[in-house]
Design a protein around this motif. Structure first.
Motif, mmCIF file in Angstrom:
data_model
loop_
_atom_site.group_PDB
_atom_site.id
_atom_site.type_symbol
_atom_site.label_atom_id
_atom_site.label_comp_id
_atom_site.label_asym_id
_atom_site.label_seq_id
_atom_site.Cartn_x
_atom_site.Cartn_y
_atom_site.Cartn_z
ATOM 1 N N ARG A 1 0.831 -1.235 -0.187
ATOM 2 C CA ARG A 1 -0.011 0.090 -0.012
ATOM 3 C C ARG A 1 0.813 1.239 0.037
ATOM 4 N NH1 ARG A 1 -2.759 -3.051 4.184
ATOM 5 N NH2 ARG A 1 -1.942 -1.224 5.642
ATOM 6 N N GLU A 2 1.925 1.188 0.932
ATOM 7 C CA GLU A 2 2.767 2.431 0.687
ATOM 8 C C GLU A 2 3.280 2.789 -0.531
ATOM 9 O OE1 GLU A 2 5.290 1.815 4.354
ATOM 10 O OE2 GLU A 2 3.582 2.598 5.737
ATOM 11 N N ALA A 3 3.974 1.594 -0.972
ATOM 12 C CA ALA A 3 4.482 1.661 -2.211
ATOM 13 C C ALA A 3 3.898 2.325 -3.466
ATOM 14 C CB ALA A 3 5.256 0.302 -2.667
ATOM 15 N N LEU B 1 1.547 6.884 -6.633
ATOM 16 C CA LEU B 1 0.398 7.862 -7.214
ATOM 17 C C LEU B 1 0.393 9.105 -6.665
ATOM 18 C CD1 LEU B 1 -2.704 5.224 -6.109
ATOM 19 C CD2 LEU B 1 -1.368 5.760 -8.499
ATOM 20 N N ARG B 2 1.419 9.500 -5.836
ATOM 21 C CA ARG B 2 1.449 10.872 -5.555
ATOM 22 C C ARG B 2 2.810 11.525 -5.876
ATOM 23 N NH1 ARG B 2 -0.016 9.504 0.871
ATOM 24 N NH2 ARG B 2 -2.271 8.987 0.446
ATOM 25 N N THR B 3 3.408 11.165 -7.088
ATOM 26 C CA THR B 3 4.629 11.776 -7.404
ATOM 27 C C THR B 3 4.205 12.009 -9.151
ATOM 28 O OG1 THR B 3 5.223 9.460 -8.174
ATOM 29 C CG2 THR B 3 6.107 10.253 -6.278
ATOM 30 N N PRO B 4 3.378 13.293 -9.359
ATOM 31 C CA PRO B 4 3.180 13.704 -10.534
ATOM 32 C C PRO B 4 4.381 14.187 -11.212
ATOM 33 C CG PRO B 4 2.615 15.380 -8.821
ATOM 34 C CD PRO B 4 3.104 13.892 -8.146
ATOM 35 N N ARG B 5 5.155 14.681 -10.467
ATOM 36 C CA ARG B 5 6.730 15.225 -11.331
ATOM 37 C C ARG B 5 7.451 13.907 -11.788
ATOM 38 N NH1 ARG B 5 9.964 17.967 -6.600
ATOM 39 N NH2 ARG B 5 9.022 16.198 -5.530
ATOM 40 N N LEU B 6 7.349 13.114 -11.430
ATOM 41 C CA LEU B 6 8.211 11.728 -11.557
ATOM 42 C C LEU B 6 7.367 11.133 -12.685
ATOM 43 C CD1 LEU B 6 10.643 9.968 -11.164
ATOM 44 C CD2 LEU B 6 9.358 8.643 -9.783
ATOM 45 N N TRP B 7 6.167 11.415 -12.655
ATOM 46 C CA TRP B 7 5.299 10.726 -13.820
ATOM 47 C C TRP B 7 5.701 11.453 -14.977
ATOM 48 C CZ3 TRP B 7 1.964 6.749 -15.042
ATOM 49 C CH2 TRP B 7 1.601 5.882 -14.039
ATOM 50 N N GLY B 8 5.777 12.784 -14.806
ATOM 51 C CA GLY B 8 5.973 13.622 -16.083
ATOM 52 C C GLY B 8 7.429 13.374 -16.762
ATOM 53 N N VAL B 9 8.428 13.180 -15.912
ATOM 54 C CA VAL B 9 9.854 13.001 -16.344
ATOM 55 C C VAL B 9 9.842 11.576 -16.983
ATOM 56 C CG1 VAL B 9 12.113 12.543 -15.368
ATOM 57 C CG2 VAL B 9 10.818 14.321 -14.475
ATOM 58 N N GLN B 10 9.126 10.613 -16.334
ATOM 59 C CA GLN B 10 9.284 9.298 -17.076
ATOM 60 C C GLN B 10 8.337 9.371 -18.424
ATOM 61 O OE1 GLN B 10 9.927 5.911 -16.488
ATOM 62 N NE2 GLN B 10 11.686 6.580 -15.000
ATOM 63 N N ASN C 1 16.469 5.778 -7.349
ATOM 64 C CA ASN C 1 17.194 6.751 -6.037
ATOM 65 C C ASN C 1 16.079 7.614 -5.840
ATOM 66 O OD1 ASN C 1 19.770 5.860 -6.453
ATOM 67 N ND2 ASN C 1 20.154 7.651 -8.043
ATOM 68 N N TYR C 2 15.082 8.267 -6.534
ATOM 69 C CA TYR C 2 13.956 9.124 -5.941
ATOM 70 C C TYR C 2 13.217 8.397 -5.179
ATOM 71 C CZ TYR C 2 10.108 12.243 -5.900
ATOM 72 O OH TYR C 2 9.267 13.174 -5.494
ATOM 73 N N LEU C 3 12.755 7.398 -5.909
ATOM 74 C CA LEU C 3 11.582 6.925 -5.000
ATOM 75 C C LEU C 3 12.350 5.786 -3.788
ATOM 76 C CD1 LEU C 3 9.709 5.018 -7.991
ATOM 77 C CD2 LEU C 3 8.965 6.928 -6.543
ATOM 78 N N HIS C 4 13.572 5.764 -3.593
ATOM 79 C CA HIS C 4 14.030 5.585 -2.331
ATOM 80 C C HIS C 4 14.179 6.612 -1.355
ATOM 81 C CE1 HIS C 4 18.037 4.906 0.408
ATOM 82 N NE2 HIS C 4 16.967 4.160 0.788
ATOM 83 N N SER D 1 9.252 1.899 -6.497
ATOM 84 C CA SER D 1 8.905 2.248 -5.254
ATOM 85 C C SER D 1 8.873 1.203 -4.235
ATOM 86 C CB SER D 1 7.244 2.762 -5.395
ATOM 87 O OG SER D 1 6.887 3.287 -4.224
ATOM 88 N N MET D 2 8.578 -0.090 -4.711
ATOM 89 C CA MET D 2 8.674 -1.277 -3.606
ATOM 90 C C MET D 2 10.165 -1.358 -3.400
ATOM 91 S SD MET D 2 7.554 -3.405 -1.674
ATOM 92 C CE MET D 2 5.819 -3.447 -1.808
#
Length: 261
Positions: free
Chosen positions: A5-7, A12-21, A69-72, A248-249
């Motif tokens: 759930r946390e991962a 779902l709460r990282t729109p900046r990373l979604w945009g970069v990816q 790195n960021y998701l860590h 994320s996991m």
């Protein structure tokens, strides 16, 4: 399970990373496609080929290494900036590149087994005693063999090596020999659950979605074009979501195993 759930919540709460990816992978793919069409008539054409493919490789390594790195770091600080994590991935480029070379070499070898999906299962079935062989079929053996090869390529091999990729992105070559942290991740059931779910969403579902066709008796050219665009976009988003969930996991499990600052 709480780690799942946390991962998922972090993804779902990282729109900046979604945009970069989203933009980064599209640009890398476009550059790679352009590289395939470059000529090699003169020495400067060869030089341009080398420069373009080198930039593509660096961009791919930095994009995905920085994501790991960021998701860590974001596991403990949701306001963590993106840029330092991608700079760290660039700093550890060679370590990640070595990991990638080993991974794709092993992945190629595993995929090579699919060339024997007809001959080897047939040999196994022919080797069975007649009383057992009459209860089996060639199709059943072939399907089972194909399934096992796919599990090896998409679950077992990535599952074993991805934790080392995350460590290499964060610590460079030292991360490639951090076997205690590596084995700790492999022992977590939640990691394997997410990985299997990601394969179902990002590989199986995407394949089924791209194979889906409109009714040929009623479909129009405009309808086919719109359907292809929607299916490609949906497949792209599913693949991105699957990859980010696994990243994320990995970050969640690494954060859980680290001592408090």
């Amino acid at each position: 399970m709480r780690p799942l759930r946390e991962a998922l919540a972090l993804v779902l709460r990282t729109p900046r990373l979604w945009g970069v990816q989203f933009l980064g992978n599209a640009l890398i793919f476009a550059a790679f496609t352009g590289w395939l069409h470059l000529t090699e008539a003169h020495w400067w054409d060869v030089l341009l080929n080398v420069i373009v493919i080198a930039l593509v490789l660096v961009a791919a390594v930095v994009l995905h290494g920085g994501t790991l790195n960021y998701l860590h770091s974001a596991q403990t600080d949701r306001t963590s900036p993106l840029t330092p994590e991608f700079k760290k991935a660039l700093k550890n480029f060679f370590a990640i590149a070595v990991w990638a070379a080993v991974f794709f070499f092993l992945w190629f070898l595993a995929g090579w087994l699919s060339d024997y999906r007809y001959s080897f299962p047939g040999y196994l079935r022919a080797s069975q005693p007649s009383w057992l062989r009459k209860h089996t079929t060639d199709t059943g053996f072939t399907d089972t063999y194909t399934f096992l090869v796919n599990v090896l390529c998409w679950v077992v091999l990535p599952g074993l090596l991805l934790p080392l990729a995350a460590l290499a992105a964060d610590r460079g070559f030292r991360g490639l020999v951090q076997f205690r942290e590596w084995s700790s991740t492999l022992k977590r059931v939640s990691y394997w659950i997410v990985l299997v779910l990601a394969v179902v969403l990002g590989v199986v579902s995407v394949g089924a979605l791209m194979d889906w066709k409109l009714n040929p008796e009623t479909a129009t050219l405009r309808g086919e074009e719109a359907s292809l665009f929607v299916r490609m976009l949906a497949s792209y988003l599913l693949a991105l979501f699957s990859w980010l969930w696994v990243c994320s996991m990995l970050g969640r499990l690494r954060s859980a195993g680290e001592p408090a600052a």
